[in-house]
Enzyme design. Structure first.
Site, PDB file in Angstrom:
ATOM      1  N   SER A 165       0.757  -1.103  -0.084  1.00 41.72           N
ATOM      2  CA  SER A 165       0.075   0.060  -0.075  1.00 41.72           C
ATOM      3  C   SER A 165       0.967   1.046   0.002  1.00 41.72           C
ATOM      4  CB  SER A 165      -1.050  -0.165   1.189  1.00 41.72           C
ATOM      5  OG  SER A 165      -1.984   1.197   1.105  1.00 41.72           O
ATOM      6  N   ASP A 288      -9.844  -2.984  -6.164  1.00 38.24           N
ATOM      7  CA  ASP A 288      -9.262  -2.296  -5.268  1.00 38.24           C
ATOM      8  C   ASP A 288      -9.937  -1.102  -4.748  1.00 38.24           C
ATOM      9  OD1 ASP A 288      -7.747  -1.208  -2.962  1.00 38.24           O
ATOM     10  OD2 ASP A 288      -5.947  -1.866  -3.863  1.00 38.24           O
ATOM     11  N   HIS A 317      -8.066  -4.727  -1.292  1.00 37.51           N
ATOM     12  CA  HIS A 317      -6.881  -4.021  -0.927  1.00 37.51           C
ATOM     13  C   HIS A 317      -6.278  -4.882   0.118  1.00 37.51           C
ATOM     14  CE1 HIS A 317      -4.395  -0.455  -0.656  1.00 37.51           C
ATOM     15  NE2 HIS A 317      -4.551  -0.448   0.622  1.00 37.51           N
TER      16      HIS A 317
END
Length: 366
Positions: A165, A288, A317
């Site tokens: 991320s 996502d 995600h």
């Protein structure tokens, strides 16, 4: 089947040494969308037992960074600590070495005989904040300091960077900034937000705002509150309700941007990908909620010999859950383990596949 976008040479290498890229990803059937995948990972993923050795290192501005090491002294494959390959892990926004995805990655690395070290962003590793500065996705100075530190401790040990991320955004921005002087054999990113402005807009959609945006903003505010004594004279984030408001009040101000939009553009890896020179594999899911599919730089990757994008239709995600009871090892974990092993065990093949003639670790970082 996941979509793999890369040069022919990189594709051959990955399919031979990292076969999971050619496997069909079958998501957990009751995780019927990206949002559920994202939430389910947080709620049900197991937390492998990992014992860390903590190290606090000082920075040139008087701050400190918390590193969590797993030295793997019992490694059978690499009994010599001097040359034991090392994986540098970068967690996501508000994350640290205790996140489930970090623990699983550490397990994948150590069971193959490698060493792991987790770079906790300033203020998020449990350490005191010594200066009124935390981190941003665009500021690579702390990561540069950490890479140099690890290289100086183990100059003969191959080093790979893996970011999740926001950690992946930071890694890509670092690779673009340093180019051939990155000091890493390769990079791996998972669930990167490629265009920060578009990601922010996606997270402001009503459902995403309710499920994710408020929660993340709350975590950020709580961390800043814990360091209030150091930060209260610099910024005020008490009334931030969304990530955008937090970045407007804190991040863009702290790092000297005129506007939040300027910060978002500078933090977005999609604009800098052509400046990377070492091999990089990037995993994203098309559903996502943090990273819209249209922002994934597919056309750009097709033209770059050193970049591979692996895009699954489902996965959310940092989810990528598979099987009916997805508590243990999942698709993302298997990809991590296989790619790390491929890089460390076949470095010359990898450089040849990506058209790299020089060893990127021959040049010390600044």
């Amino acid at each position: 089947m996941p979509v793999l976008v890369c040069s022919d040479g990189f594709r051959v290498f990955l399919e031979q040494h990292c076969p999971v890229v050619a496997e069909r990803f079958i998501p957990t059937p009751w995780c019927w969308g990206g949002r559920v995948q994202t939430l389910a990972r947080v709620l049900i993923k197991s937390s492998p037992s990992v014992s860390y050795r903590n190290e606090l290192i000082r920075t040139v501005d008087g701050g400190q960074i918390s590193l969590d090491w797993v030295d793997n002294v019992d490694s059978v494959s690499y009994p010599d600590s001097i040359s034991r390959p090392t994986v540098l892990l970068l967690p996501g926004l508000t994350g640290n070495s205790r996140q489930t995805y970090v623990l699983h990655a550490v397990r994948q690395a150590t069971r193959r005989g490698y060493r792991a070290v987790v770079f906790n962003n300033r203020g998020f590793g449990g350490e005191d904040l010594l200066t009124p500065l935390t981190f941003s996705a665009a500021d690579t100075s702390d990561l540069e300091h950490v890479v140099l530190h690890v290289r100086e401790k183990f100059p003969q040990a191959p080093l790979l960077g893996a970011g999740v991320s926001l950690g992946g955004m930071l890694l890509l921005n670092y690779l673009a900034r340093k180019g051939s002087e990155a000091g890493l054999l390769a990079g791996l990113t998972m669930s990167v937000s490629w265009d920060t402005l578009e990601s922010c807009a996606s997270l402001e959609q009503p459902i995403n705002r309710l499920l994710f945006n408020r929660h993340l903003t709350g975590n950020l505010r709580r961390t800043i509150t814990r360091h209030r004594k150091m930060l209260e004279s610099v910024v005020d984030v008490d009334h931030s309700r969304t990530l955008r408001e937090f970045d407007e009040r804190y991040t863009s101000v702290m790092f000297g941007y005129k506007t939040c939009q300027d910060y978002y553009r500078d933090a977005s890896p999609c604009y800098k990908l052509p400046r990377t020179t070492i091999p990089v594999l990037c995993l994203n899911a098309a559903d996502d909620p943090f990273s819209p599919e249209h922002t994934i730089p597919m056309a750009e990757a097709q033209r770059l010999p050193n970049v591979a994008l692996l895009v699954t239709a489902r996965g959310g995600h940092i989810g990528f859950l598979e099987g009916l009871f997805p508590r243990g090892e999942g698709y993302m974990d298997r990809l991590f383990g296989q790619f790390v092993q491929a890089v460390f065990e076949h470095p010359q093949d990898l450089r040849g596949a990506c058209g790299i003639t020089d060893d990127p670790t021959d040049t010390q970082t600044d």
